[in-house]
Enzyme design. Sequence first.
Site, short mmCIF file in Angstrom:
data_model
loop_
_atom_site.label_atom_id
_atom_site.label_comp_id
_atom_site.label_asym_id
_atom_site.label_seq_id
_atom_site.Cartn_x
_atom_site.Cartn_y
_atom_site.Cartn_z
N MET A 116 18.74 63.66 86.87
CA MET A 116 19.20 62.12 86.67
C MET A 116 20.79 61.98 86.74
O MET A 116 21.37 62.94 86.52
CB MET A 116 18.80 61.76 84.94
CG MET A 116 17.13 61.74 85.10
SD MET A 116 16.58 61.32 83.55
CE MET A 116 17.10 59.51 83.30
N HIS A 117 21.18 60.76 86.56
CA HIS A 117 22.52 60.35 86.49
C HIS A 117 23.42 60.44 87.43
O HIS A 117 24.44 59.73 87.60
CB HIS A 117 22.96 60.63 85.11
CG HIS A 117 22.21 60.59 84.02
ND1 HIS A 117 21.47 59.67 83.45
CD2 HIS A 117 21.63 61.55 82.93
CE1 HIS A 117 20.89 59.67 82.20
NE2 HIS A 117 20.86 60.91 82.10
N ASP A 143 13.75 64.18 86.50
CA ASP A 143 13.36 65.61 86.09
C ASP A 143 12.62 65.54 84.82
O ASP A 143 11.49 66.14 84.87
CB ASP A 143 14.41 66.38 86.25
CG ASP A 143 15.63 66.31 85.43
OD1 ASP A 143 15.77 65.15 84.80
OD2 ASP A 143 16.75 66.86 85.48
#
Length: 511
Positions: free
Chosen positions: A80-81, A239
């Site tokens: 992520m991110h 994830d």
Amino acid sequence: MIFLGIDLGTTGVKLVALSDEGKVLFKHFEGYNLYTPKPGWSEEVPAEWWKAILKSLKAVSDFLGRNSTEVKALALSGQMHGSVFLDNNGKVIRPAILWNDTRTIKQRKEIESKIGKEELLKKVQNLPLEGFTAPKILWLKENEPENYSKLWKVILPKDYINYKLTNRICTEPTDASGTALYDVIGKKWSNEIIEKIGLHLNIFPEVVKSTEAIGKISKEVSRETGINKECLVIAGGADNVCGAVGAGVADDGQMLISIGSSGVVFLPVNNPMKRDPKGRLHFFNHVENLWYNMGVTLSAGLSLKWFRETFEKHGLAEQREDKNVYDFMLEKAKKVSLGSEGLYYLPYLNGERTPYMDAKARGIFLGFSLRHKEEHFIRSVLEGVAYSLKDSLEIAKKYGLKVKEAKIIGGGAKSELWTQIITDVLNVNIDTLMMDEGPAFGAGILAAVGSGVYSTVQEAMKTMVKTKRTFKPISGNVEEYGKRYDIYKSIYRANAAIMSKSFDIERETTK
């Protein structure tokens, strides 16, 4: 029918091939490099991801042979991110900035100052932490204006792979919610927040459902890998969401614990009002019409990896004979009694998220003496990560979340010792799984749902997810860890100002 689940992780690509009943037919791993060009920086090269994806697809195609025509769909899980910056030709502008990158302290403060924390929690339900996408875009704008001038789209890591597979640029709610620019409750980009921080809505991709088919793999990919050209590509998920799906965690009262590079406490809810009003836990979109609260320990498995890489050369390699180095380390830790004889470890190797949201925090070993040996330090790492996970659960309990059952995944779940320590520290029953393939397994489930074999994710999980063993808290251990947890919490409070000052001095020195 065969489904492929692919996890684009921090250390590499993990691919699994699943039957429609959840049997793992094949698995493959391809690693790539993580780059840290400056303190607090964490980057990867998307071209290396793509190379690893192609190798993985070729490997499963070769394994399946003629049966590769049975591959009906694939889906990706992704870290992520992270920020992948594309120009108007769809080319990557610079290395991707990852989830554990903490260079954006200044930009985070700018966003919070301009918008206000209360308004951010109201509009996007999350604060723009250093690892999130929003401050990364501002960092690019302020520090690499030439690169920013080329920016056409910013997308998440797994969405870049989906783009390479299908030539379609899009994302889905579970990943979009980790940008701090997405209205998690309204399920749309928050144009109001985007405009207030000086960005434009058109740089963000369209948002589709996690189980939506976004296309078929391109002819070029099919030719290069041997994968069936009719293979559908499903949007996939972040994830942690895919890890939860792969563990069968998608209901109130359930909890997922994940011990990978980072450590996660994941708590699904069906009511968006069940969230931390102070934003100490992340609040993101789960699959279908669900949300989840999440606490993150940035350096969980990474703590053990760091210890191995730093100290293995000082004797571990010679002692372990033919044993896996991690198995060997954990065997040594078994010799040490609960509490590591007064040795404490804070796993803040690159800052910390929950509960402190402190990018300047750093790791600490406290309390070691002449009695302490290597095995004490190893066990204290395991215990320190468990205490950090408890920090997240304690916050959730304060606003009414109750845990009826918990499941654990990730590399840490393979250790009976570490799983029992976490069970005792959290004081909950924890199940391990028959197919502990983590987020890749969950992505495979999304592929099965997206292709129409199952009508819902919950239906697929009932068939494909199976429990292996239940760990139960040992009452005496629960009490002893409770005493030590109070000490653990006090260590950060006593040292936070010192860590901040030290961080500032070192950053100034390395400029």
